[in-house]
Design a protein around this motif. Structure first.
Motif, short mmCIF file in Angstrom:
data_model
loop_
_atom_site.label_atom_id
_atom_site.label_comp_id
_atom_site.label_asym_id
_atom_site.label_seq_id
_atom_site.Cartn_x
_atom_site.Cartn_y
_atom_site.Cartn_z
N VAL A 112 -4.84 -15.80 85.64
CA VAL A 112 -3.91 -16.39 86.55
C VAL A 112 -4.72 -17.11 87.94
N ILE A 113 -4.28 -18.30 88.13
CA ILE A 113 -4.86 -18.87 89.22
C ILE A 113 -3.61 -19.74 89.91
N ARG A 114 -3.94 -19.89 91.36
CA ARG A 114 -3.11 -20.71 91.78
C ARG A 114 -2.84 -22.37 91.48
N VAL A 115 -1.77 -22.90 91.50
CA VAL A 115 -1.63 -24.31 90.90
C VAL A 115 -2.80 -24.90 91.66
N ASP A 116 -3.67 -25.88 90.68
CA ASP A 116 -4.51 -26.68 91.06
C ASP A 116 -4.52 -27.65 89.90
N PRO A 117 -4.20 -28.92 90.26
CA PRO A 117 -4.28 -29.93 89.21
C PRO A 117 -5.46 -30.39 88.49
N VAL A 118 -6.64 -30.33 89.30
CA VAL A 118 -7.82 -30.58 88.59
C VAL A 118 -8.28 -29.51 87.75
N LEU A 119 -8.11 -28.00 88.29
CA LEU A 119 -8.59 -27.26 87.29
C LEU A 119 -7.58 -27.07 85.99
N GLU A 120 -6.39 -27.36 86.29
CA GLU A 120 -5.19 -27.20 85.37
C GLU A 120 -5.91 -28.55 84.20
N ALA A 121 -6.24 -29.68 84.62
CA ALA A 121 -6.70 -30.51 83.69
C ALA A 121 -7.98 -30.31 82.95
N MET A 122 -8.79 -29.50 83.81
CA MET A 122 -9.91 -29.04 83.26
C MET A 122 -9.77 -28.04 82.01
N LEU A 123 -8.76 -27.21 82.33
CA LEU A 123 -8.42 -25.82 81.31
C LEU A 123 -7.84 -26.54 80.15
N LEU A 124 -6.93 -27.52 80.29
CA LEU A 124 -6.34 -28.03 79.07
C LEU A 124 -7.45 -28.49 78.45
N GLN A 125 -8.18 -29.51 78.93
CA GLN A 125 -9.47 -30.15 78.20
C GLN A 125 -10.09 -29.11 77.43
N LEU A 126 -10.46 -27.77 77.97
CA LEU A 126 -11.25 -26.72 77.41
C LEU A 126 -10.36 -25.93 75.96
N GLY A 127 -8.99 -26.55 75.93
CA GLY A 127 -8.13 -25.86 74.87
C GLY A 127 -7.15 -24.75 75.31
N ALA A 128 -7.19 -24.60 76.76
CA ALA A 128 -6.31 -23.38 76.86
C ALA A 128 -4.94 -23.73 76.95
N LYS A 129 -4.14 -22.85 77.04
CA LYS A 129 -2.57 -22.84 76.80
C LYS A 129 -2.40 -22.54 78.39
N VAL A 130 -1.79 -23.66 79.11
CA VAL A 130 -1.33 -23.34 80.62
C VAL A 130 0.02 -23.58 81.02
N THR A 131 0.57 -22.60 81.55
CA THR A 131 2.04 -22.50 81.90
C THR A 131 2.12 -22.43 83.42
N ARG A 132 2.89 -23.12 84.01
CA ARG A 132 3.26 -23.10 85.35
C ARG A 132 4.35 -22.02 85.58
N SER A 133 4.21 -21.29 86.64
CA SER A 133 5.47 -20.15 86.84
C SER A 133 5.22 -19.93 88.44
N LEU A 134 6.32 -19.16 88.98
CA LEU A 134 6.33 -18.51 90.09
C LEU A 134 6.07 -17.03 90.24
N ALA A 135 5.11 -16.58 90.73
CA ALA A 135 4.70 -15.09 90.70
C ALA A 135 4.08 -14.79 91.77
N PRO A 136 3.86 -13.44 92.17
CA PRO A 136 3.12 -13.15 92.92
C PRO A 136 1.55 -13.14 92.63
N PHE A 137 0.61 -13.52 93.33
CA PHE A 137 -0.73 -13.95 93.12
C PHE A 137 -1.57 -12.81 93.53
N ARG A 138 -2.14 -12.03 92.70
CA ARG A 138 -2.99 -10.88 92.82
C ARG A 138 -4.54 -11.23 92.12
N PRO A 139 -5.44 -11.84 92.67
CA PRO A 139 -6.77 -12.26 92.19
C PRO A 139 -7.78 -10.81 92.51
N LEU A 140 -8.61 -10.75 91.52
CA LEU A 140 -9.55 -9.76 91.67
C LEU A 140 -10.18 -9.71 92.92
#
Length: 154
Positions: A112-140
């Motif tokens: 899970v990462i915060r919404v970032d259109p540039v990273l989202e496009a990169m991840l999709l290009q790498l073959g990731a399944k990306v789903t937008r949602s609303l949730a608490p963000f708890r990174p390591l």
């Protein structure tokens, strides 16, 4: 909201972990960025204001609470914020996210990462399944201590 017109709870100069057992004066809803602070005036969900004045900058853990001068607590609730849930080849995807120094929450079956259109496009290009949602963000946190790292001088 006009902060000067709200009831004042005073000052909080300490933070407790979850399960503190103190009487609760209110709750404050904070997103990931707002959960990193040292000194700031906050307003509770109930409309009362208070001043946070901590000895150093901290990153608040889930369930933390500010301690007011009268002994009561103001509980911290994690805000739901726009995030990207990422599935796919997690080691590769995590490497690319980390290579961009992007805070990332890691679970066994997704990232899970915060919404970032540039990273989202990169991840999709790498073959990731990306789903937008609303949730608490708890990174390591950082590798050299708990919570966030503040620079590279480990």
């Amino acid at each position: 909201m006009n902060i000067s017109a709200t009831p004042d709870l005073g000052t909080a100069d300490a933070v407790l972990e979850s399960g503190h057992g103190r009487p609760v004066a209110g709750r404050v809803v904070l997103d990931y960025e707002a959960r990193c602070l040292r000194r700031k005036r906050l307003v509770t969900a109930e409309g009362a204001s208070f001043m946070v004045d901590l000895p150093q900058t901290i990153s608040l853990a889930p369930g933390a609470a500010f301690v007011l001068a009268d002994g009561r607590a103001v509980e911290v609730v994690e805000a739901r914020e726009p995030v990207l849930r990422i599935e796919g080849d997690l080691p590769t995807l995590a490497w690319h996210i980390g290579n961009r120094h992007c805070p990332c929450e890691i679970a066994a079956d997704h990232l899970v990462i915060r919404v970032d259109p540039v990273l989202e496009a990169m991840l999709l290009q790498l073959g990731a399944k990306v789903t937008r949602s609303l949730a608490p963000f708890r990174p390591l946190g950082g590798a050299y201590g708990h919570g966030r790292t503040f620079g590279h001088n480990h």
